[in-house]
Design an enzyme around this catalytic site. Structure first.
Site, mmCIF file in Angstrom:
data_model
loop_
_atom_site.group_PDB
_atom_site.id
_atom_site.type_symbol
_atom_site.label_atom_id
_atom_site.label_comp_id
_atom_site.label_asym_id
_atom_site.label_seq_id
_atom_site.Cartn_x
_atom_site.Cartn_y
_atom_site.Cartn_z
ATOM 1 N N LYS A 88 -12.437 -5.073 3.126
ATOM 2 C CA LYS A 88 -13.443 -5.530 4.091
ATOM 3 C C LYS A 88 -14.755 -6.016 3.476
ATOM 4 O O LYS A 88 -15.568 -6.629 4.168
ATOM 5 C CB LYS A 88 -13.772 -4.386 5.069
ATOM 6 C CG LYS A 88 -12.655 -4.088 6.041
ATOM 7 C CD LYS A 88 -12.367 -5.281 6.922
ATOM 8 C CE LYS A 88 -11.040 -5.135 7.651
ATOM 9 N NZ LYS A 88 -10.586 -6.409 8.200
ATOM 10 N N TYR A 113 0.877 -1.178 0.000
ATOM 11 C CA TYR A 113 0.000 0.000 0.000
ATOM 12 C C TYR A 113 0.915 1.229 0.000
ATOM 13 O O TYR A 113 1.684 1.432 0.937
ATOM 14 C CB TYR A 113 -0.870 0.032 1.254
ATOM 15 C CG TYR A 113 -1.971 -0.998 1.295
ATOM 16 C CD1 TYR A 113 -1.705 -2.338 1.594
ATOM 17 C CD2 TYR A 113 -3.292 -0.643 1.029
ATOM 18 C CE1 TYR A 113 -2.716 -3.287 1.636
ATOM 19 C CE2 TYR A 113 -4.322 -1.587 1.082
ATOM 20 C CZ TYR A 113 -4.015 -2.902 1.381
ATOM 21 O OH TYR A 113 -5.028 -3.831 1.412
HETATM 22 C C1 PHB Z 1 -7.353 -6.928 -4.497
HETATM 23 O O1 PHB Z 1 -6.509 -7.847 -4.534
HETATM 24 O O2 PHB Z 1 -8.183 -6.734 -5.420
HETATM 25 C C2 PHB Z 1 -7.363 -6.008 -3.305
HETATM 26 C C3 PHB Z 1 -6.530 -6.282 -2.219
HETATM 27 C C4 PHB Z 1 -6.539 -5.441 -1.110
HETATM 28 C C5 PHB Z 1 -7.376 -4.337 -1.103
HETATM 29 C C6 PHB Z 1 -8.223 -4.079 -2.188
HETATM 30 C C7 PHB Z 1 -8.218 -4.913 -3.297
HETATM 31 O O3 PHB Z 1 -7.361 -3.495 -0.017
#
Ligand code: PHB
Ligand code: APR
Length: 387
Positions: free
Chosen positions: A294, A197
């Protein structure tokens, strides 16, 4: 037609509820507007919380998850020049699993619970009486009526169920965000072992994954972004900048893009989640921005509370859990709504320098203070069901 529980919607909430009710000896029929193939093939993320995995395990749906899914200890948080790993297992003893929700849906469809697909004109009737029913037209256009003891709306944010709660009773909260996500699927091995992230002054980026050969990545973009303005090369170039390609020797490996879409972001909650013999579960009652991963987990948590309530109500005429369902479910809904809002506002560029300083200060705190890191970890990995 008659059943004990009429479930509207064959997404994760509806199909998992049907499975749990079946295991509890309660009859249910699922009514779905899409085709069975479409429902089983929807490609969606699955970041499964610890509690979600435990629940699926407990009802015989954990085998493929453990065989084909990927257990992650945590995530990386990043900003220009810095990347820090948060280890949820060290901090809370709980991990998360990356597992295509498609497999859960396939297992649930394969479980063979009674479902009627490709219906139209779904209408709920007499939900505030002890004889609710649902009318609809089947795939051949024939008008049908399903009488039930209980109706459960698992029909997502665009379904009819939540509107069957009268205006004077229903209350809604909604927050839209001044940005969206541009998401790509790519046939390339992920450049990371766990999710990254990334905060960046140009905007948020997320490196997720689907398998050892399929990557899933997202970019913060303005609302109303036109995909035509984002050819694949531009997407990869921007992802490289925001994810820190070249930082400390780390490189982002691009590859063929197989899907590209723009996702709007909003928070939405409707209360109550029960009115008479109508209960709501999953996106029919709440929507969270995807930053906290979530959506699916909240749907599972709702159903994990609702199934025992309906089994007690219909088999033992004990309404105790059913009467508590809305309040119990909403405690977790608001906790996850806050966490998803907090992750979103901490990580997405707003264009305001003061905000940027606050965001970077939060990121420095959660990656250097055990208390801060534990707070994020226990929310992301998931609080025990019934929290
Ligand atoms: C996803 O893999 O699509 C994904 C993963 C984590 C998130 C949102 C989407 O917070
Ligand atoms: N009649 C019958 N079915 C309907 C109707 C209708 N009028 N309207 C919608 N549906 C069906 C949709 O076709 C869909 O299959 O209801 C289902 C709702 O499923 P989801 O949208 O997946 O919602 P839910 O089961 O609550 O799943 C919640 O799962 O994948 C995650 O992030 C996603 O947050 C979402 C979560």
């Amino acid at each position: 037609m008659r059943t004990q529980v009429a479930i509207i919607g064959a997404g994760p909430a509806g199909l998992l509820l049907a499975h749990l009710l079946w295991r509890g000896g309660v009859e249910a029929v699922v009514l779905e507007t899409r085709s069975q193939e479409y429902v089983a093939s929807r490609i969606r993320a699955g970041i499964l919380e610890h509690s979600t995995v435990e629940l699926l395990d407990s009802v015989g749906l954990g085998d493929r998850l453990r065989a084909e899914g990927f257990e992650h200890r945590g995530i990386y948080l990043q900003w220009p020049g810095e990347r820090h790993h948060l280890d949820f297992v060290d901090l809370t003893g709980r991990s998360v699993w990356v597992y295509g929700q498609t497999e859960v849906q396939k297992d649930l469809v394969a479980a063979g619970h009674e479902a009627i697909y490709e219906i139209t004109d779904t209408t709920l009737h007499d939900v505030d009486t002890e004889r609710p029913y649902v009318t609809f037209r089947d795939a051949d256009g024939v008008a049908r009526r399903l009488n039930a003891d209980v109706v459960v709306g698992c029909d997502g944010s665009f379904g009819p169920s939540r509107h069957a709660i009268p205006d004077g009773v229903r209350r809604t909260w909604e927050k839209t965000y001044p940005y969206s996500w541009l998401g790509i699927l790519a046939d390339v091995a992920p450049s990371t072992d766990e999710l990254i992230y990334a905060w960046h002054p140009r905007g948020f980026a997320l490196h997720s994954l689907r398998s050892p050969t399929v990557s899933r990545l997202y970019l913060q973009v303005p609302n109303g972004t036109d995909l035509a303005d984002w050819p694949d090369d531009r997407v990869w170039d921007e992802l490289a900048v925001r994810l820190g390609h070249g930082q400390d020797g780390w490189t982002l490996t691009p590859g063929p893009v197989t899907d590209k879409s723009v996702l709007p972001m909003r928070s939405f909650v409707q209360t109550p989640m029960r009115h008479g013999r109508l209960f709501l579960a999953g996106d029919a009652a709440h929507i969270v921005p995807p930053t906290g991963a979530k959506g699916l987990n909240l749907a599972v948590a709702d159903v994990g509370l609702l199934a025992p309530a309906l089994i007690a109500l219909l088999r033992e005429k004990d309404a105790t859990l059913a009467d508590r369902y809305s309040a119990d479910a909403l405690r977790r809904v608001w906790r996850c709504t806050h966490f998803s809002w907090w992750m979103t506002t901490m990580l997405h560029a707003s264009g305001d320098d003061f905000d940027a300083q606050l965001q970077l200060s939060q990121l420095r705190w959660v990656t250097s203070s055990e208390a801060g890191a534990t707070g994020l970890a226990e929310n992301y990995a998931g609080l025990p069901i019934g929290f």
